[in-house]
Design a protein around this motif. Structure first.
Motif, PDB file in Angstrom:
ATOM      1  N   ALA A 100      -2.170  14.776   3.204  1.00  0.00           N
ATOM      2  CA  ALA A 100      -1.481  13.529   3.514  1.00  0.00           C
ATOM      3  C   ALA A 100      -1.475  13.252   5.008  1.00  0.00           C
ATOM      4  O   ALA A 100      -1.668  12.106   5.449  1.00  0.00           O
ATOM      5  CB  ALA A 100      -0.050  13.592   2.978  1.00  0.00           C
ATOM      6  N   LEU A 101      -1.237  14.306   5.821  1.00  0.00           N
ATOM      7  CA  LEU A 101      -1.248  14.105   7.271  1.00  0.00           C
ATOM      8  C   LEU A 101      -2.633  13.692   7.756  1.00  0.00           C
ATOM      9  O   LEU A 101      -2.767  12.850   8.670  1.00  0.00           O
ATOM     10  CB  LEU A 101      -0.794  15.392   7.965  1.00  0.00           C
ATOM     11  N   GLU A 102      -3.687  14.268   7.157  1.00  0.00           N
ATOM     12  CA  GLU A 102      -5.047  13.878   7.542  1.00  0.00           C
ATOM     13  C   GLU A 102      -5.310  12.426   7.187  1.00  0.00           C
ATOM     14  O   GLU A 102      -5.931  11.674   7.965  1.00  0.00           O
ATOM     15  CB  GLU A 102      -6.062  14.792   6.853  1.00  0.00           C
ATOM     16  N   VAL A 103      -4.842  11.994   5.999  1.00  0.00           N
ATOM     17  CA  VAL A 103      -5.038  10.599   5.585  1.00  0.00           C
ATOM     18  C   VAL A 103      -4.337   9.657   6.544  1.00  0.00           C
ATOM     19  O   VAL A 103      -4.873   8.619   6.952  1.00  0.00           O
ATOM     20  CB  VAL A 103      -4.536  10.399   4.142  1.00  0.00           C
ATOM     21  N   LEU A 104      -3.103  10.022   6.924  1.00  0.00           N
ATOM     22  CA  LEU A 104      -2.345   9.158   7.832  1.00  0.00           C
ATOM     23  C   LEU A 104      -2.985   9.108   9.219  1.00  0.00           C
ATOM     24  O   LEU A 104      -2.927   8.080   9.913  1.00  0.00           O
ATOM     25  CB  LEU A 104      -0.902   9.663   7.942  1.00  0.00           C
ATOM     26  N   THR A 105      -3.582  10.227   9.611  1.00  0.00           N
ATOM     27  CA  THR A 105      -4.190  10.261  10.946  1.00  0.00           C
ATOM     28  C   THR A 105      -5.489   9.472  10.991  1.00  0.00           C
ATOM     29  O   THR A 105      -5.761   8.735  11.958  1.00  0.00           O
ATOM     30  CB  THR A 105      -4.453  11.716  11.357  1.00  0.00           C
ATOM     31  N   ASN A 106      -6.305   9.571   9.938  1.00  0.00           N
ATOM     32  CA  ASN A 106      -7.643   8.981   9.957  1.00  0.00           C
ATOM     33  C   ASN A 106      -7.769   7.715   9.107  1.00  0.00           C
ATOM     34  O   ASN A 106      -8.767   6.993   9.222  1.00  0.00           O
ATOM     35  CB  ASN A 106      -8.673  10.006   9.471  1.00  0.00           C
ATOM     36  N   GLY A 107      -6.810   7.493   8.214  1.00  0.00           N
ATOM     37  CA  GLY A 107      -6.969   6.417   7.259  1.00  0.00           C
ATOM     38  C   GLY A 107      -6.237   5.147   7.667  1.00  0.00           C
ATOM     39  O   GLY A 107      -5.822   4.967   8.824  1.00  0.00           O
ATOM     40  N   PRO A 108      -6.042   4.251   6.679  1.00  0.00           N
ATOM     41  CA  PRO A 108      -5.388   2.972   6.954  1.00  0.00           C
ATOM     42  C   PRO A 108      -3.878   3.143   7.145  1.00  0.00           C
ATOM     43  O   PRO A 108      -3.311   4.198   6.931  1.00  0.00           O
ATOM     44  CB  PRO A 108      -5.702   2.165   5.682  1.00  0.00           C
ATOM     45  N   ARG A 160      -3.056   5.403  -2.622  1.00  0.00           N
ATOM     46  CA  ARG A 160      -3.926   6.503  -2.181  1.00  0.00           C
ATOM     47  C   ARG A 160      -3.183   7.802  -2.496  1.00  0.00           C
ATOM     48  O   ARG A 160      -1.998   7.949  -2.171  1.00  0.00           O
ATOM     49  CB  ARG A 160      -4.179   6.401  -0.668  1.00  0.00           C
ATOM     50  N   VAL A 161      -3.849   8.762  -3.136  1.00  0.00           N
ATOM     51  CA  VAL A 161      -3.210   9.991  -3.593  1.00  0.00           C
ATOM     52  C   VAL A 161      -3.610  11.148  -2.689  1.00  0.00           C
ATOM     53  O   VAL A 161      -4.801  11.297  -2.349  1.00  0.00           O
ATOM     54  CB  VAL A 161      -3.586  10.309  -5.050  1.00  0.00           C
ATOM     55  N   ALA A 162      -2.610  11.974  -2.302  1.00  0.00           N
ATOM     56  CA  ALA A 162      -2.835  13.226  -1.576  1.00  0.00           C
ATOM     57  C   ALA A 162      -2.131  14.331  -2.329  1.00  0.00           C
ATOM     58  O   ALA A 162      -0.975  14.180  -2.730  1.00  0.00           O
ATOM     59  CB  ALA A 162      -2.315  13.135  -0.148  1.00  0.00           C
ATOM     60  N   THR A 171       0.853  -1.192   0.000  1.00  0.00           N
ATOM     61  CA  THR A 171       0.000   0.000   0.000  1.00  0.00           C
ATOM     62  C   THR A 171       0.885   1.236   0.000  1.00  0.00           C
ATOM     63  O   THR A 171       1.824   1.344   0.797  1.00  0.00           O
ATOM     64  CB  THR A 171      -0.922   0.007   1.227  1.00  0.00           C
ATOM     65  N   VAL A 172       0.602   2.179  -0.908  1.00  0.00           N
ATOM     66  CA  VAL A 172       1.445   3.356  -1.115  1.00  0.00           C
ATOM     67  C   VAL A 172       0.607   4.614  -0.939  1.00  0.00           C
ATOM     68  O   VAL A 172      -0.491   4.718  -1.508  1.00  0.00           O
ATOM     69  CB  VAL A 172       2.074   3.352  -2.523  1.00  0.00           C
ATOM     70  N   LEU A 173       1.147   5.559  -0.121  1.00  0.00           N
ATOM     71  CA  LEU A 173       0.555   6.892  -0.034  1.00  0.00           C
ATOM     72  C   LEU A 173       1.373   7.800  -0.945  1.00  0.00           C
ATOM     73  O   LEU A 173       2.534   8.098  -0.675  1.00  0.00           O
ATOM     74  CB  LEU A 173       0.586   7.422   1.398  1.00  0.00           C
ATOM     75  N   LEU A 174       0.767   8.242  -2.065  1.00  0.00           N
ATOM     76  CA  LEU A 174       1.439   9.089  -3.044  1.00  0.00           C
ATOM     77  C   LEU A 174       1.061  10.545  -2.776  1.00  0.00           C
ATOM     78  O   LEU A 174      -0.120  10.897  -2.800  1.00  0.00           O
ATOM     79  CB  LEU A 174       1.020   8.686  -4.460  1.00  0.00           C
ATOM     80  N   VAL A 175       2.094  11.393  -2.516  1.00  0.00           N
ATOM     81  CA  VAL A 175       1.864  12.798  -2.184  1.00  0.00           C
ATOM     82  C   VAL A 175       2.518  13.648  -3.265  1.00  0.00           C
ATOM     83  O   VAL A 175       3.761  13.689  -3.375  1.00  0.00           O
ATOM     84  CB  VAL A 175       2.446  13.159  -0.802  1.00  0.00           C
ATOM     85  N   ASP A 176       1.699  14.345  -4.094  1.00  0.00           N
ATOM     86  CA  ASP A 176       2.235  15.197  -5.154  1.00  0.00           C
ATOM     87  C   ASP A 176       1.178  16.223  -5.523  1.00  0.00           C
ATOM     88  O   ASP A 176       0.011  15.870  -5.748  1.00  0.00           O
ATOM     89  CB  ASP A 176       2.620  14.362  -6.378  1.00  0.00           C
ATOM     90  N   ASP A 177       1.571  17.502  -5.603  1.00  0.00           N
ATOM     91  CA  ASP A 177       0.620  18.557  -5.930  1.00  0.00           C
ATOM     92  C   ASP A 177       0.281  18.595  -7.412  1.00  0.00           C
ATOM     93  O   ASP A 177      -0.666  19.273  -7.820  1.00  0.00           O
ATOM     94  CB  ASP A 177       1.166  19.921  -5.493  1.00  0.00           C
ATOM     95  N   ASN A 178       1.063  17.870  -8.246  1.00  0.00           N
ATOM     96  CA  ASN A 178       0.798  17.812  -9.677  1.00  0.00           C
ATOM     97  C   ASN A 178      -0.185  16.662  -9.927  1.00  0.00           C
ATOM     98  O   ASN A 178       0.186  15.485  -9.894  1.00  0.00           O
ATOM     99  CB  ASN A 178       2.100  17.588 -10.439  1.00  0.00           C
ATOM    100  N   VAL A 179      -1.452  17.026 -10.183  1.00  0.00           N
ATOM    101  CA  VAL A 179      -2.505  16.006 -10.310  1.00  0.00           C
ATOM    102  C   VAL A 179      -2.241  15.087 -11.496  1.00  0.00           C
ATOM    103  O   VAL A 179      -2.434  13.866 -11.419  1.00  0.00           O
ATOM    104  CB  VAL A 179      -3.886  16.687 -10.439  1.00  0.00           C
ATOM    105  N   SER A 180      -1.774  15.659 -12.620  1.00  0.00           N
ATOM    106  CA  SER A 180      -1.521  14.837 -13.806  1.00  0.00           C
ATOM    107  C   SER A 180      -0.436  13.806 -13.535  1.00  0.00           C
ATOM    108  O   SER A 180      -0.532  12.648 -13.950  1.00  0.00           O
ATOM    109  CB  SER A 180      -1.118  15.729 -14.981  1.00  0.00           C
TER     110      SER A 180
END
Length: 715
Positions: A632-640, A624-626, A598-607
């Motif tokens: 990303a911090l919200e996803v890590l706090t509330n997500g898997p 999961r994309v942030a 499982t990968v949390l991908l953090v990038d402001d470039n949507v494309s």
């Protein structure tokens, strides 16, 4: 302030009294000094002329002595020929004892004769005045024997040689023997003692200290010399002015030169010995001749000097205050010049910094676009295999990505913002493998030769940077050789101290072409960014700048030498890798392996995120994309719980990728973080903190392999 800085010492105002004092002192000192110099010059000329007249007399006497000796030697040679007659080698050997005794009687009253020999056509001795029976040796390799064998003349005089029987020094006068048919039958030689001549020269010189007399062949080889003979290989250097004069046929003259022994200046004269190809040369140290002259001038200066010194002291006192003022102005000028140089340096640095920020920003956005193209090529390739039109379109997109990547690297190289991937490389494998790429860049009419020394140490550099540097040099070589030519790429271990600014243990890669070269006036600017010698529209000026940047970032240096019309050589000195470093094996070009995590991908470039996500999902990842650090911090706090975080470095907001990674390290110490960037001024900081950094764009295989290493538990 600026007006005073422009006043020089030469323009400082002086009052009339000071001018009058300076003029008076000048005349009081200058007139006696001028008279002293004129008298000194006249006496100096007379001293040298007396010495040269004496040397001319010496060489005439020495030449007459040598002429008498050689005339006697000619008579001795003729008598020996009469004794031998027309006998062959067998008959001469049968009469060896009788001939030996006869030759002893003939040479007994001749102290200058060292030996008389009769040699066969094979160079073996048949009879001698010194030995009975004749010892066995051979002279067929001697220069004089080969000269007679070729029939180049009747009589030959050697330089000073070392005897093969007895080891003493001698020189030889020889004549050719012929049989009844006129064919070469051997030779007869008379060995003369060099010490006979040196003893005569010693008596002739008398008490003159460091006087030297030598007997030379016309080719500059020593025959005899006082005070001692030099080593057998010593001679007057070829091309010297003395040999040139002898070659023109001059029989006597004055010739001043530096000593062949110690390089000191000497006065000399020469005289030819009759019609023989021999010259007597005598010399004395110029310093000895001038010593007497200096003594006379010292006495004269003892009278003139005190007066001049007194007047100089008066002038010093009178001018001291003015001099102090002038020195103060000079210091002011120097400080002003230093300030102006510092300001100019600062302006240049500001220009380069602004250029770097601009180039880096453009490159960042450009790399994001390239990453989008590259990843979509991968996705389209998975869905369109077998469709020929789409396959051709994919190939064109891949070529565009490769070209854009190379341009970006070249732009970022001189701004020092390119993400480096140093690897330990074995040049014996890597450089020959690059030959095909360089052949394509050079074209068919330029030959490319790669030669790597077998003992060349590995280097730790960015392979892509090194490839780009060699490609830039190849493009330059092609432009410099429009009619074709040759490029040679060599690698070797640098000699310690070969270049003062090179690493202590270095490997040098040399790229040499035989093109039109570079104008010497432009050599200092060739490594400047955007500077090019090519016509408008044919060069960006980034090629050599990238080469310089590559070497600098690898802790090495680049040097360039060039000569117009003969070519250019660029030498890249790179530090050798540690002895315990393991070279990287070139990776196979395969599709990315399966990766289930499982990968949390953090990038402001949507494309970019939309292209990376599906690519990772295609190899088994859940993504999961942030689009921001806050999300990303919200996803890590509330997500898997995620197996790994993949984040860009440059992102908007208060936290960038590095601060985000540091916060994750503190909050989730077991959560791996991999950073990506196409440009970042904080790249060095990320590496210092120990984070893995991937360049953008990178291949899907490289991305998957990096994530796999970051998540050891992934299957």
């Amino acid at each position: 302030m600026s007006n005073r800085a422009g006043i020089s010492a030469s323009s400082f105002p002086r009052n009339n009294a000071l001018r009058y004092l300076e003029a008076t002192v000048f005349l009081a000192v200058a007139v006696p000094a001028m008279l002293f110099l004129v008298e000194a010059g006249r006496r100096h000329t007379e001293s040298l002329e007396r010495a040269r007249v004496r040397l001319s007399s010496d060489v005439q006497v020495a030449a007459q002595h040598a002429l008498r000796v050689f005339d006697t030697t000619d008579v001795l040679l003729q008598r020996t020929f009469d004794l031998v007659g027309n006998d062959g080698d067998v008959a001469i050997r049968d009469r060896e004892q009788v001939l030996h005794a006869q030759l002893q009687r003939i040479t007994a009253p001749l102290p200058h004769v060292q030996s008389v020999w009769v040699f066969s056509r094979e160079g073996a001795p048949l009879v001698s005045n010194r030995f009975f029976p004749t010892p066995a040796f051979n002279v067929s390799d001697r220069e004089y024997f080969q000269w007679h064998l070729a029939g180049l003349g009747p009589t030959y005089v050697t330089e000073a040689l070392v005897a093969r029987v007895g080891g003493e020094r001698f020189f030889d006068v020889s004549r050719r023997r012929v049989d009844s048919s006129g064919n070469f039958a051997g030779l007869i030689s008379v060995g003369l003692r060099p010490e006979h001549f040196s003893s005569f020269y010693k008596e002739m010189i008398g008490d003159r200290k460091d006087g030297r007399v030598a007997l030379f062949r016309s080719d500059g080889r020593y025959v005899a010399r006082w005070p001692s003979l030099p080593p057998p290989e010593a001679r007057i250097p070829e091309g010297s002015s003395l040999l040139t004069r002898w070659a023109r046929g001059e029989t006597s003259g004055i010739h001043d030169s530096d000593s062949l022994m110690d390089g000191s200046a000497r006065l000399g004269a020469f005289q030819k010995v009759g019609s023989y190809p021999l010259y007597v040369y005598a010399s004395v140290p110029r310093d000895d001749v001038e010593a007497e002259w200096r003594g006379e001038m010292g006495l004269l200066a003892a009278f003139v000097g005190p007066v001049s010194l007194l007047l100089a002291w008066v002038a010093w006192v009178a001018r001291q205050r003015t001099r102090e003022q002038l020195l103060a102005l000079q210091r002011l000028e120097q400080e002003t010049a230093q300030r102006l140089r510092a300001e100019e340096t600062l302006r240049q640095a500001q220009k380069l910094e602004a250029m770097g920020r601009l180039t880096g920003g453009v490159a960042h956005d450009f790399n994001n676009l390239l990453a989008v193209v590259s990843n979509n090529v991968f996705l389209l390739g998975l869905k369109t295999l077998g469709e020929e039109p789409k396959a051709k379109a994919l190939a064109r997109i891949e070529r565009a990505v490769a070209s854009g990547t190379a341009l970006t690297r070249q732009l970022l190289s001189f701004t020092r913002r390119q993400a480096l991937r140093p690897e330990v490389l074995t040049l014996q494998e890597r450089l020959p493998a690059l030959a095909d790429m360089l052949h394509t860049a050079l074209g068919s009419n330029i030959q490319c030769v790669v030669d790597v020394a077998t003992d060349t140490a590995p280097v730790e550099v960015d392979l892509a940077e090194m490839e780009l540097a060699l490609l830039n040099l190849a493009v330059n070589a092609k432009d410099a050789s429009p009619s074709g030519g040759r490029v040679t790429i060599t690698a070797r271990n640098a000699v310690p101290g070969e270049k003062p600014d090179a690493p202590a243990q270095a490997v040098v890669i040399e790229f040499a072409d035989n093109g039109k070269g570079i104008d010497p006036d432009l050599m200092e600017r060739v490594f400047e960014p955007f500077f090019t010698t090519k016509p408008m529209g044919e060069g960006t000026g980034l090629g050599l700048s990238q080469v310089h940047g590559f070497c600098t970032r690898a802790n090495g240096v680049a040097h360039l030498t060039s000569e117009p019309g003969k070519g250019t050589t660029v030498s890249m000195y790179l530090p050798a890798a540690p002895t315990d470093a393991v070279p990287v094996t070139p990776p196979a070009d395969t599709a990315p392996a399966s990766l289930k995590c499982t990968v949390l991908l953090v990038d402001d470039n949507v494309s970019l995120a939309d292209s990376i996500g599906p690519m990772l999902e295609s190899v088994g990842c859940q993504v999961r994309v942030a689009t921001s650090v806050r999300e990303a911090l919200e996803v890590l706090t509330n997500g898997p719980i995620f197996d790994v975080v993949l984040s860009d470095i440059v992102m908007p907001g208060a936290l960038d990728g590095i601060h985000f990674a540091e916060s994750l390290r503190r909050a989730y110490p077991d959560l791996p973080v991999v950073l990506m960037t196409g440009y970042s001024a904080k790249l060095a900081r990320a590496r210092e903190l120990g984070f893995t950094v991937l360049p953008k764009p990178c291949t899907p295989r490289a991305l998957v392999e990096t994530l796999s290493r970051a998540v050891p538990r992934a299957p």
